[in-house]
Design a protein around this motif. Sequence first.
Motif, mmCIF file in Angstrom:
data_model
loop_
_atom_site.group_PDB
_atom_site.id
_atom_site.type_symbol
_atom_site.label_atom_id
_atom_site.label_comp_id
_atom_site.label_asym_id
_atom_site.label_seq_id
_atom_site.Cartn_x
_atom_site.Cartn_y
_atom_site.Cartn_z
ATOM 1 N N LYS A 297 16.125 1.844 -0.959
ATOM 2 C CA LYS A 297 17.387 3.052 -1.209
ATOM 3 C C LYS A 297 18.018 3.199 0.186
ATOM 4 N N MET B 235 8.499 12.481 2.802
ATOM 5 C CA MET B 235 8.976 11.042 2.778
ATOM 6 C C MET B 235 10.307 10.483 3.083
ATOM 7 N N GLU C 203 13.776 10.483 2.024
ATOM 8 C CA GLU C 203 14.806 11.325 2.244
ATOM 9 C C GLU C 203 14.620 12.377 2.280
ATOM 10 N N ARG D 265 2.923 9.372 -8.196
ATOM 11 C CA ARG D 265 3.726 9.032 -8.661
ATOM 12 C C ARG D 265 4.492 8.999 -10.150
HETATM 13 MG MG MG Z 1 10.583 6.876 -2.511
#
Ligand code: MG
Length: 490
Positions: A165, A296, A298, A384
């Motif tokens: 993304k 990360m 983001e 995760r």
């Molecule tokens: Mg990720």
Amino acid sequence: AGNLYHALLRAAAGAGDRLFLDTGDARSIAYSELDRRVAAVASALLAAGIKPGDRVAAQVEKSPEAVLLYLASLRTGAIFLPLNSAYTTAEIKGFVDDSEPALLVCDPKDEAACQGLAPALLTLGADGGGSLMAAATSDAPAVADRDAEDLAAILYTSGTTGRSKGAMISHRALGENARALVDLWRWTTDDILAHALPINHVHGLFVGLHLPLLTGSTIRFLPRFDADAVIAALDGATAMMGVPTFYTRLLDSPGFTRELAGNMRIFISGSAPLLPQTFAAFAERTGHAILERYGMTEAGMIASNPYDGERLAGTVGYPLPETEARIGGGGAGPGVLEIRGPGLFSGYWRMPEKTAEEHTADGWFITGDVATIAEDGRISIVGRAKDLIIAGGYNIYPREIELLIDAVPGVAESAVIGVPHPDLGEAVVAVVTTQPGAALSEESVRDAIAPSLARFKQPRRVLIVPSLPRNAMGKVEKARLRAEHAALFR
Ligand code: MG
Ligand code: ATP
């Protein structure tokens, strides 16, 4: 004033003739010439028609000129969009279709294949050759005005759990994150950073470049990780940033000695979990406790072990100042980590629904990592959420099992995955690599961990393999492993 470029170049004025990038040869770049060199590349971007807000995509090898390209993109007010050099032309086409850059900079060898992908195409080779640098002039265009909330970059996530993304990152988020890290890790003008990370990712591009820039300190700039070259660069350096595989490879090198690390003040690890065995072996070899941090695409850096306090293997330390962390759902045990703070991204590029999905109603970002937070605030990443295995109705976190397997003598590393199973829904499967010369079998691994694991968590199968699949950032590609072994119980 909101343009990050101003902040990044401020220290250069006081840096005298200190080197910004030390390449060991004539391609080194001194702080005294940095703005002029960046401005020259900015003039090439302007000539290619770049305006503030345009995307500048780059799939180029790591080089000093590639660093100038990033800084020139900031200077021009463009949005920098680095693409992993491992991607194929077909993959690049996908990213370019998604991000619609006004300019694509590619390696000269890919020029024909990239023709027509973007309105403008320039080339930059590992040696600095190609049409980008040829188009640089001695003009010094003004630094573009930007609002702090304007985007500085779009970085694609590593694609470990699925489709990458595009994370939109503002000038403000980058600046805040970098300044927090300078304080936290005590970066100073006198630091010398050994830089062997790729520069198409948060770790090598933002953390690895911004801290030295903000302090006017030097980077020993290596094209890639090569154990011998890194060992040479560490001599007299003060800091290194790496992914865990860097540290295991250094430990595999007899030339990596305690004396060599004598001048070092900090070894930083992140991007993937550092094994407690690596932490311990490194401490024994060098006397240094690797400082593990967690971040990360983001969010930039989220948490870090302390500089002065105790660095604990298997934990990622405390949230950065002004960053808050909590466990979603408020449960006591492990849960999905949610965060809030100044380093957060501005959303996923052209994915408003995905952006909304990954935020809670009260505005926290849902990291997708399963974690625990201790009484004192210390965070441990358990795995995760997407790797969670549900076998016979039980929730199983692979990391717990991996840690036990990794501690079995003769095991090099392991990945635990869930594989479709007719009775259980999913069954626990361990994929294991062994150390050279170790004679391990499926049974011996299973027997070794059985006493420490509830029955429902014990792997149904232990597969001994030559190596684990990893992506460019050194992360184990579990999605690939799951696909490979999907038919194991069919
Ligand atoms: Mg990720
Ligand atoms: P994608 O989101 O596309 O699936 P990705 O999450 O691997 O890929 P990145 O943004 O590059 O893409 O990586 C961030 C992730 O890396 C974190 O969410 C976390 O899972 C992992 N990570 C980073 N540092 C650490 C660390 N110190 N310990 C454990 N995991 C880490």
